[in-house]
Every structure is written in C-alpha cells, then in structure tokens.
Design a protein around this motif. Structure first.
Motif, PDB file in Angstrom:
ATOM      1  N   VAL A 271      44.042  34.432  47.927  1.00 34.16           N
ATOM      2  CA  VAL A 271      43.639  34.937  46.620  1.00 34.16           C
ATOM      3  C   VAL A 271      42.147  34.697  46.386  1.00 34.16           C
ATOM      4  O   VAL A 271      41.678  33.567  46.503  1.00 34.16           O
ATOM      5  CB  VAL A 271      44.449  34.261  45.495  1.00 34.16           C
ATOM      6  N   GLU A 272      41.419  35.757  46.061  1.00 40.54           N
ATOM      7  CA  GLU A 272      39.999  35.671  45.716  1.00 40.54           C
ATOM      8  C   GLU A 272      39.789  36.431  44.413  1.00 40.54           C
ATOM      9  O   GLU A 272      39.729  37.662  44.413  1.00 40.54           O
ATOM     10  CB  GLU A 272      39.129  36.270  46.825  1.00 40.54           C
ATOM     11  N   LEU A 273      39.690  35.704  43.321  1.00 39.12           N
ATOM     12  CA  LEU A 273      39.513  36.343  42.020  1.00 39.12           C
ATOM     13  C   LEU A 273      38.097  36.894  41.872  1.00 39.12           C
ATOM     14  O   LEU A 273      37.140  36.319  42.389  1.00 39.12           O
ATOM     15  CB  LEU A 273      39.805  35.357  40.896  1.00 39.12           C
ATOM     16  N   LEU A 274      37.964  37.986  41.139  1.00 38.59           N
ATOM     17  CA  LEU A 274      36.680  38.664  40.993  1.00 38.59           C
ATOM     18  C   LEU A 274      36.049  38.410  39.628  1.00 38.59           C
ATOM     19  O   LEU A 274      36.749  38.265  38.624  1.00 38.59           O
ATOM     20  CB  LEU A 274      36.841  40.170  41.185  1.00 38.59           C
ATOM     21  N   SER A 275      34.734  38.402  39.626  1.00 35.51           N
ATOM     22  CA  SER A 275      33.969  38.374  38.388  1.00 35.51           C
ATOM     23  C   SER A 275      33.699  39.816  37.948  1.00 35.51           C
ATOM     24  O   SER A 275      33.953  40.767  38.696  1.00 35.51           O
ATOM     25  CB  SER A 275      32.635  37.653  38.611  1.00 35.51           C
ATOM     26  N   ALA A 276      33.146  39.961  36.744  1.00 35.59           N
ATOM     27  CA  ALA A 276      32.786  41.301  36.277  1.00 35.59           C
ATOM     28  C   ALA A 276      31.693  41.897  37.148  1.00 35.59           C
ATOM     29  O   ALA A 276      31.703  43.103  37.447  1.00 35.59           O
ATOM     30  CB  ALA A 276      32.340  41.234  34.819  1.00 35.59           C
ATOM     31  N   THR A 277      30.741  41.059  37.578  1.00 38.12           N
ATOM     32  CA  THR A 277      29.675  41.541  38.457  1.00 38.12           C
ATOM     33  C   THR A 277      30.243  42.048  39.774  1.00 38.12           C
ATOM     34  O   THR A 277      29.843  43.098  40.287  1.00 38.12           O
ATOM     35  CB  THR A 277      28.654  40.420  38.731  1.00 38.12           C
TER      36      THR A 277
END
Length: 218
Positions: free
Chosen positions: A185-191
């Motif tokens: 799992v690699e959560l994303l930022s808005a950027t």
C-alpha cells in the motif's frame, strides 16, 4: 465494535457506509447519464455494483482475482491487470472509466503512470478514487498515522494490530508476509494525484471537515 462503526457497510451509521453514500451521490450528480453509460471498472468486482444506486447500461470489471470472473446481468468480471489491459479490451473505448481504492495498490511510480494512461485512453470520462495520504487514520489497517511510520514499524503494526478493513489485511503469521503486506500500500498526496492526472479535476472527499480521499475526475 470499532470495525463495525468504521467499515461495516451494512451499518448505516458506519463511516464506510456514509462515505460510500456521499461518494455515490456526488458521482451521480457529476454523471447524470450514468444509467446509459458503458463503464470500465478498474479493480472492481461485479458484486460491488449491487450497492450502486444506478446500474449503468454495461459495466466491465477488470480484476486480478479470478474469483470475480463472472457475468451478473449487465455487469461482467474479467481477469486482468488494470495497468496492462487484456487484449480483448485494448481497442475498446468506454463512456466512463471508474476505479475505487485501487491506485494505492498497483505498485510503484511506473505502474501508477501506466494505470493513469489506461484511465485516459480507456474512456471519454473518468472517476478515480484513492485514500488520501494525510487523513489521520490509515484506511486499510485503521491505525492512526501508520502511513507515516518507518517501514519496520509498519510491519510491526501489520503483524499485531487486530483491526483491518478486509481479510487480506488481517494479521499475517510471519514477518516476511507482514512486510509484503506493508509494502503493498502506497497512499497518495494531492500533489501525487495531480502528477498522474494533470488534466483532471481533483475532488476532495471529506470526513469531519478533513480530506479523506481524493478523486480524479473529468
């Protein structure tokens, strides 16, 4: 009790049930002709569409798990990789490409790029949701701030924390298996989301005023 209040979709007071309801309301508002559309669902299952308030004219779900290969009414499940579509779909074009909580699982920057390319080339419109990295509770293990911990600490959480949103996130018996789950799992930022979807609008789904997940939509 914690799991029931957070992720039990059958409980109308749970966070998951309320979030899904709001998300569907926003999606139907965004795409009022959803019932007449052909939809490509990347990572979804035919069963998940039984909860939808509107059933599109046709839905094709692409999932790596062969257990979801089936046909249920207007919804078909195919075995395939969302970053590398089966040959039967490569020349298809859909009205809408949809994906819910898959992008954080596809594995690494290059795979996320290929996933985004699939979204852009697969249809005229898209709706791609992924959990937001900076929401205070990690959504898969329901552990506060887990996504910001050193990898070794994440592995310890995976091995010993008793809560999770699905069977695949239950406590594994070995460190090797726990490490594989933590790395999955690699959560994303808005950027990050804007990097993969530069031509899309990023909608913030909120809970208690805080951004809970991101949706790239057109």
């Amino acid at each position: 009790m914690l799991k029931s209040m957070l992720v039990d979709y059958s409980n109308p007071n749970s966070l998951a049930h309320r979030a899904r309801t709001r998300r569907w309301e926003e999606m139907v508002r965004r795409f009022p002709e959803l019932g007449d559309m052909r939809v490509l669902d990347l990572g979804g299952t035919p069963q998940s569409w039984t909860h939808a308030p509107v059933t599109p004219a046709q839905v094709v779900c692409v999932n790596l798990d062969s257990h979801h290969e089936c046909r249920e009414g207007r919804v078909t499940g195919l075995v395939g990789d969302a970053c590398d579509l089966p040959d039967a779909l490569r020349n298809e074009r859909f009205d809408l490409v949809y994906s819910n909580s898959l992008m954080e699982h596809v594995g690494g920057h290059s795979r996320r790029q290929r996933f985004a390319e699939t979204v852009y080339t697969g249809g005229d419109l898209h709706w791609v949701q992924t959990p937001y990295r900076y929401f205070p509770v990690e959504p898969h293990w329901l552990f506060p701030g887990m996504q910001w911990l050193p990898f070794r600490a994440k592995v310890a959480v995976v091995r010993h924390w008793p809560h999770g949103t699905s069977r695949q996130h239950r406590r594994p018996p070995t460190v090797t298996e726990a490490a594989a789950k933590a790395a999955e799992v690699e959560l994303l930022s808005a950027t990050g989301m804007r990097t993969y979807f530069p031509h899309s609008q990023i909608w913030f789904e909120r809970f208690a005023g805080l951004p809970k997940s991101l949706v790239a939509r057109s």
